[in-house]
Design a protein around this motif. Sequence first.
Motif: not given
Lengths: 370, 419
Positions: B388-394
């Motif tokens: 779940h990369w999009p959740d970790k970008f931040k």
Amino acid sequence: MESEEKIGYHEALTLLVIILSAKIFLSFPRNMVLLGDAAGWIIVLLSGIYSLVGYFFLASLLKNYPGKNLIQISGQVCGGIIAKIIGLILFFFFLMITSMYLRQLAESFILAILPRTPISVITLSFLILLIYAVILGIETLSRVAWLLGPYLLAALIVILLFSLPQATFDFLVPILGPGPLPLFKYSLIHLSVFAEIILFGIIAPLIRDQGRINRIGLYSLLGATIINTGVTLLAISVFNYASVQKLIFPVFQLTRLITYGEFIQRVEAVFVFLWFFWAGIQLSGLLYGTVVSFAETFRIANYRPLTFSIAVLVFSISLIPGSMTEAVEWNDYATSPSFITIFYSAASFGIPLLLWLIGSLRKYPGGVKK
Amino acid sequence: MKKRCVLIGILLIILTTNGCWDRRELENLGLVKALGLDLGPDRKGLTVTTMIAIPSKFGSGQSNGGGGGADGPGVLLISMDAPTIYEAFNLINTTVNREVTLLQNQVLLIGEELARYGIEKWVDNLIRFREMRRNMLVFVCKGKAGEIMKVQPKLETNPAEYFTDLVALSRRTGMYPMVTVNDFLKNYEAYSQENYLPLLAKFQEEVGETESNQAGGEEESKSGEGGAPKEEGPKEPAGIRLIGSAIFKKDRMVGVFDIYETQILLLLNDEFKEAMLTIEDPLKKDNYIVFNLLATAPVQIRYRPQNNVNSFKVKLKLEANIVSIQSRIDYTRPQLENYLGRVIAGELKKRVDKTIKKAQQEFNSDVFGFGDKVKRIFITSTAYENYHWPDKFKDSMIETEVKVDIRRVGVQFQPPVNR
């Protein structure tokens, strides 16, 4: 079958490469990517390598029975009844593959250029060409393949090169897609990607230079593996695997993307010609295989009068799938292997293997080793 | 005899097949040159605006265009409210006497309200129909797409061509992206990068607001003064301006990058080619140095996961050619040339850091494609998707390094001195 026809080395090689790689214009890249995600191209590559192993048995049989085609060889190895069964299996293989490709081709023409034309009109028009080619014979067909083949290949390469700037090689990761085991499994099941090589078992005795027949099969498989893998690789890197999985005809979409300034765009018009000739040669070769395998099974000396009646059969079968998606699913490569996929693989690689095994055990009755 | 039969056969085929099912006469077609989509009044459907070409007004060498001169514009604009694009086409064909077709469509404009509402329901509309081409250019419009389409350009008879030519200038300015439907879809389905689209606005109404909203940093106020048209100009006729990019998270627009942030966005995506930039002279205040920034090497992004933190090291190697020095300081001397390179690099690094921070903290949207680098360390697609990369970008740590080499100084060494 008595035949005066003779095929040259280059003619046979080009014909086989065209027949083995014509599927790139249809749903083939999509189906491979559906199975292998970003590693869809690895499935094609592995299948190509496996098919070389599978081809060894066919090559060995042809070497031991020079001047004989696969159905005649099966008669020598197993006797009359088994030969008839094998002949019929090959006939059904060619019949199904010709009909299903014809249907897919007609569907792709509807999608690309003729949306309002009834499918029967497109199929029938195309069948007229195929019947004419088969009646002219394999010698003429293979010469047409050799005449047009290099230009067709050059046109394909140009189109692919034009698409290359749109490619993003980051889309080729995760490199192993669903994982190594599924990749091995799918590539084995989908040996059918190269199933058409069995046509070589039918036309091999007609090749003029019998000393080089082994190379023809080998090089055609290598050539087709390179083309099929390259196109799948490019489709993934241009569209991203998640998108390719949803495209019906990815190569057609690829050509629609080509834009170089105001001048070079909408090249699908050129692509349609390429596609038409490629498919024309492929389907003529496959229809020839259908007609000849039937004639050989029932020892009919002249196959030509059968062409019309078998063409009617091809036409009828091609119209059985209720929709385009059904036609695509029927033909091949659904996520769970369909009956037809297994049948294709079994017919094209299983029969030579079986004959080779029996032949080895019985010391090749009637063959050169005997 | 045989030849004659074949000839007759060929002639018969030629004569009987040219009036077949797919015959479409050009004069019966209403060629859509640009398509605008806005959220419908019921917020369920769409307001579809079509810009249909009037072929007689596209005559070569005639001056009847020129922004809709004496004979009016070269296009006909029609808007319809409908649940889908194609239903709207049917409705348009109740009033237009030509079959509306997208065969020649070049541009798709999406209204801001629709973009912020989410376009998921209509994405399939954009790709399934065979007349929709994936190389169609996509824009987001501040306000309504239908309103933007009403603005008649001054230099072109064909407003759709105006949009395509305008956005193509991105390669000279880097201030807005050039995105096709295919580019959009690639990221839409990739799960490793979010989307961005060029943002169009009518400049009398929108520029002031956008500039004040978006150009909040010191760098922008210094370097941004050059390009912005002033609002005080005459109210009629209105003009169109590309004001940066609309940033998406999944199918929804979540924010805006101004033109300078967009330059950084394009730099990090390897889409930046060149642009003229201005910085304040580091040795003499209130003087400016203008340089042409060139991206000659691809950006290097290295990904290293450390202690459950996603760390990235971004390296930008750029070249600059000096275009103008106001201060008369001779920056063409090698020592000062290197110094100036370091100053420009420092300035750019500030912008890069600020833009990345904005994407992380305000939009939580990886528009830079860091996810593509993360994807490389996963062997299988399932493993990557479960990460779940999009959740970790931040929460990722992104370190940047910018190096600028001054390569050329124009056609002159020392600046002229008044004596």
